[in-house]
Scaffold this motif. Structure first.
Motif, PDB file in Angstrom:
ATOM      1  N   GLU A 174      -5.900   0.369   3.196  1.00  0.00           N
ATOM      2  CA  GLU A 174      -7.112   1.174   3.084  1.00  0.00           C
ATOM      3  C   GLU A 174      -8.337   0.291   2.847  1.00  0.00           C
ATOM      4  O   GLU A 174      -9.409   0.543   3.400  1.00  0.00           O
ATOM      5  CB  GLU A 174      -6.971   2.194   1.948  1.00  0.00           C
ATOM      6  N   ALA A 175      -8.160  -0.742   2.017  1.00  0.00           N
ATOM      7  CA  ALA A 175      -9.279  -1.655   1.758  1.00  0.00           C
ATOM      8  C   ALA A 175      -9.678  -2.402   3.026  1.00  0.00           C
ATOM      9  O   ALA A 175     -10.874  -2.580   3.313  1.00  0.00           O
ATOM     10  CB  ALA A 175      -8.906  -2.643   0.658  1.00  0.00           C
ATOM     11  N   ALA A 176      -8.662  -2.830   3.806  1.00  0.00           N
ATOM     12  CA  ALA A 176      -8.966  -3.520   5.059  1.00  0.00           C
ATOM     13  C   ALA A 176      -9.668  -2.602   6.049  1.00  0.00           C
ATOM     14  O   ALA A 176     -10.589  -3.009   6.756  1.00  0.00           O
ATOM     15  CB  ALA A 176      -7.670  -4.075   5.676  1.00  0.00           C
ATOM     16  N   ARG A 190     -11.557   0.020   5.259  1.00  0.00           N
ATOM     17  CA  ARG A 190     -12.944   0.214   4.793  1.00  0.00           C
ATOM     18  C   ARG A 190     -13.811  -0.992   5.105  1.00  0.00           C
ATOM     19  O   ARG A 190     -14.968  -0.861   5.516  1.00  0.00           O
ATOM     20  CB  ARG A 190     -12.949   0.487   3.288  1.00  0.00           C
ATOM     21  N   ASP A 191     -13.235  -2.189   4.942  1.00  0.00           N
ATOM     22  CA  ASP A 191     -13.991  -3.403   5.228  1.00  0.00           C
ATOM     23  C   ASP A 191     -14.341  -3.499   6.706  1.00  0.00           C
ATOM     24  O   ASP A 191     -15.458  -3.875   7.075  1.00  0.00           O
ATOM     25  CB  ASP A 191     -13.181  -4.623   4.785  1.00  0.00           C
ATOM     26  N   ALA A 192     -13.377  -3.143   7.562  1.00  0.00           N
ATOM     27  CA  ALA A 192     -13.638  -3.173   8.998  1.00  0.00           C
ATOM     28  C   ALA A 192     -14.703  -2.148   9.389  1.00  0.00           C
ATOM     29  O   ALA A 192     -15.581  -2.432  10.215  1.00  0.00           O
ATOM     30  CB  ALA A 192     -12.346  -2.905   9.772  1.00  0.00           C
ATOM     31  N   SER A 193     -14.649  -0.957   8.782  1.00  0.00           N
ATOM     32  CA  SER A 193     -15.668   0.059   9.067  1.00  0.00           C
ATOM     33  C   SER A 193     -17.043  -0.397   8.599  1.00  0.00           C
ATOM     34  O   SER A 193     -18.044  -0.193   9.299  1.00  0.00           O
ATOM     35  CB  SER A 193     -15.293   1.372   8.370  1.00  0.00           C
ATOM     36  N   ARG A 194     -17.093  -1.024   7.418  1.00  0.00           N
ATOM     37  CA  ARG A 194     -18.381  -1.505   6.916  1.00  0.00           C
ATOM     38  C   ARG A 194     -18.969  -2.567   7.836  1.00  0.00           C
ATOM     39  O   ARG A 194     -20.167  -2.548   8.149  1.00  0.00           O
ATOM     40  CB  ARG A 194     -18.193  -2.084   5.513  1.00  0.00           C
ATOM     41  N   ARG A 195     -18.109  -3.500   8.307  1.00  0.00           N
ATOM     42  CA  ARG A 195     -18.609  -4.540   9.211  1.00  0.00           C
ATOM     43  C   ARG A 195     -19.088  -3.944  10.519  1.00  0.00           C
ATOM     44  O   ARG A 195     -20.093  -4.399  11.091  1.00  0.00           O
ATOM     45  CB  ARG A 195     -17.512  -5.575   9.466  1.00  0.00           C
ATOM     46  N   ALA A 196     -18.384  -2.929  11.027  1.00  0.00           N
ATOM     47  CA  ALA A 196     -18.800  -2.296  12.279  1.00  0.00           C
ATOM     48  C   ALA A 196     -20.146  -1.601  12.112  1.00  0.00           C
ATOM     49  O   ALA A 196     -21.021  -1.688  12.991  1.00  0.00           O
ATOM     50  CB  ALA A 196     -17.735  -1.297  12.735  1.00  0.00           C
ATOM     51  N   LEU A 223      10.180  -0.382  -4.935  1.00  0.00           N
ATOM     52  CA  LEU A 223       9.785   0.022  -3.585  1.00  0.00           C
ATOM     53  C   LEU A 223       8.578   0.957  -3.611  1.00  0.00           C
ATOM     54  O   LEU A 223       7.711   0.903  -2.741  1.00  0.00           O
ATOM     55  CB  LEU A 223      10.964   0.685  -2.874  1.00  0.00           C
ATOM     56  N   VAL A 224       8.521   1.831  -4.635  1.00  0.00           N
ATOM     57  CA  VAL A 224       7.362   2.728  -4.755  1.00  0.00           C
ATOM     58  C   VAL A 224       6.082   1.931  -4.969  1.00  0.00           C
ATOM     59  O   VAL A 224       5.058   2.148  -4.297  1.00  0.00           O
ATOM     60  CB  VAL A 224       7.580   3.734  -5.910  1.00  0.00           C
ATOM     61  N   VAL A 225       6.142   1.001  -5.919  1.00  0.00           N
ATOM     62  CA  VAL A 225       4.949   0.190  -6.219  1.00  0.00           C
ATOM     63  C   VAL A 225       4.576  -0.674  -5.032  1.00  0.00           C
ATOM     64  O   VAL A 225       3.387  -0.818  -4.694  1.00  0.00           O
ATOM     65  CB  VAL A 225       5.209  -0.680  -7.475  1.00  0.00           C
ATOM     66  N   ARG A 226       5.563  -1.253  -4.372  1.00  0.00           N
ATOM     67  CA  ARG A 226       5.274  -2.117  -3.227  1.00  0.00           C
ATOM     68  C   ARG A 226       4.600  -1.341  -2.104  1.00  0.00           C
ATOM     69  O   ARG A 226       3.629  -1.815  -1.509  1.00  0.00           O
ATOM     70  CB  ARG A 226       6.571  -2.756  -2.725  1.00  0.00           C
ATOM     71  N   ARG A 227       5.107  -0.150  -1.829  1.00  0.00           N
ATOM     72  CA  ARG A 227       4.496   0.657  -0.770  1.00  0.00           C
ATOM     73  C   ARG A 227       3.081   1.056  -1.164  1.00  0.00           C
ATOM     74  O   ARG A 227       2.171   1.064  -0.330  1.00  0.00           O
ATOM     75  CB  ARG A 227       5.347   1.892  -0.497  1.00  0.00           C
ATOM     76  N   ARG A 228       2.891   1.408  -2.461  1.00  0.00           N
ATOM     77  CA  ARG A 228       1.563   1.808  -2.914  1.00  0.00           C
ATOM     78  C   ARG A 228       0.565   0.652  -2.775  1.00  0.00           C
ATOM     79  O   ARG A 228      -0.559   0.821  -2.316  1.00  0.00           O
ATOM     80  CB  ARG A 228       1.645   2.267  -4.371  1.00  0.00           C
ATOM     81  N   LEU A 229       0.966  -0.580  -3.200  1.00  0.00           N
ATOM     82  CA  LEU A 229       0.072  -1.742  -3.060  1.00  0.00           C
ATOM     83  C   LEU A 229      -0.251  -2.024  -1.611  1.00  0.00           C
ATOM     84  O   LEU A 229      -1.380  -2.418  -1.263  1.00  0.00           O
ATOM     85  CB  LEU A 229       0.715  -2.960  -3.718  1.00  0.00           C
TER      86      LEU A 229
END
Length: 349
Positions: free
Chosen positions: A105-107, A109-115, A93-99
């Motif tokens: 966070e990656a999504a 950042r990607d949305a901010s970059r596109r904006a 559960l720890v690893v799953r939540r971390r992933l």
């Protein structure tokens, strides 16, 4: 199959409670090995029940389960089976939540970059349109001024003109002068929006292409030549200005991104259409890269007033007069700019 959100939230609690009960049973079953029952019960509960708190405190619960399971080894000469199960589930559960957090966070950042990219592209396009409007103002203003002058000349030079005709000619001259005033007012707004006062000078035409190519050769960046095909024909001044600026931008890009390359500038007059083609034999755009990712897409370039922002500026200029522009890798190697421009601005062909 994914569980509903509420079920996923209750699953650790149910699992922790169930494993706690099983751990108590396992502790009682192993008391015959000489295990102190109260200590065994405490270890069993601490090794399993914290699993119920992984929803809010996953790392703390996993550490507690892991530590207690390790402490149970000296008492049982082996870890509790239920403790091992709880330990595995807690760290999963720890690893799953971390992933999941990393993906979110990656999504983000990607949305901010596109904006940001969209905002920069919109700002660049707005500035380029303002520059194009300033240039075309001189072309249109010339025609409107001629209308005003010719109307006034006809009114004064034609003897015996009926009063009604003279009145109409006077109205034409007044309308033309009003249009010029409104254009200058609009141009003032565009200058404030784009920033800076452009240097006033005659707008270039295709007759100055040879001078532009000579300047390009003298700069030492590239070797350029002009190729004419078809029967030359007069073009709308706005179209000539657009064609000149596209060639100017293409030569500037070749000088910056393909230094030392040879460039062919080809003008093909075909009925009421001008086909413009600029090709260099440089390395071309990066492999597997779209033209929008190419460095030629953006960035102001030197080379005179009105030179725009790479491929974006070329497209804006071609669209202004009703033309089309295509850019990309040239056959074999190199970079190619092709434009189809109508002889008269605004024609859709």
């Amino acid at each position: 199959m994914d569980l509903p959100e509420a079920a996923r939230g209750r699953a650790p609690v149910i699992a922790g409670a169930a494993l706690g009960v099983v751990a108590l049973a396992e502790t009682v079953a192993r008391t015959g090995v000489g295990v102190n029952l109260p200590v065994g019960v405490l270890l069993a509960l601490c090794a399993t029940v914290p699993l119920a708190f992984t929803g809010r405190h996953p790392l703390a619960a996993a550490v507690t389960v892991t530590g207690t399971t390790l402490l149970s080894v000296p008492f049982y000469w082996s870890p509790l089976f239920t403790g091992v199960v709880a330990l595995t589930a807690a760290w999963y559960l720890v690893v799953r939540r971390r992933l999941a957090r990393v993906r979110a966070e990656a999504a983000e950042r990607d949305a901010s970059r596109r904006a940001i990219e969209s905002t920069l592209l919109e700002y660049t396009a707005r500035g380029e349109r303002a520059r194009i409007a300033r240039e075309l103002h001189d072309v249109v203003a010339h025609h409107i001024s001629m209308i005003s002058v010719q109307a006034e000349t006809a009114r004064l030079a034609v003897p015996g003109m009926p009063p009604e005709g003279a009145k109409h000619l006077l109205a034409i001259g007044d309308t033309a002068r009003t249009a010029l005033t409104e254009m200058r007012r609009l141009l003032g707004v565009l200058r404030e929006d784009a920033g800076g006062e452009p240097t006033r000078r005659p707008q270039p035409t295709l007759e100055q292409l040879l001078e532009l190519i000579d300047e390009t050769r003298e700069s030492g960046g590239v070797t350029a030549r002009l190729i004419l095909r078809g029967r030359t024909a007069p073009l709308d001044p706005g179209v000539e200005l657009t064609a000149y600026r596209i060639v100017q931008e293409a030569l500037t890009n070749a000088r910056r991104h393909a230094p030392g390359a040879a460039v062919d500038v080809e003008l093909h007059y075909d009925d009421d259409v001008l086909h413009l083609r600029v090709r260099d034999n440089g390395p071309g755009p990066p492999p597997n890269g779209s033209e929008g990712d190419d460095a030629r897409h953006g960035g102001a370039h030197a080379g005179g007033p009105g030179v725009g922002h790479g491929l974006l500026g070329m497209r804006e200029r071609a669209a202004t007069v009703g033309g089309k522009l295509r850019t990309g890798p040239a056959p074999g190697h190199g970079f190619l700019v092709e434009a189809t421009l109508p002889a008269k601005a605004g024609d859709d062909r």
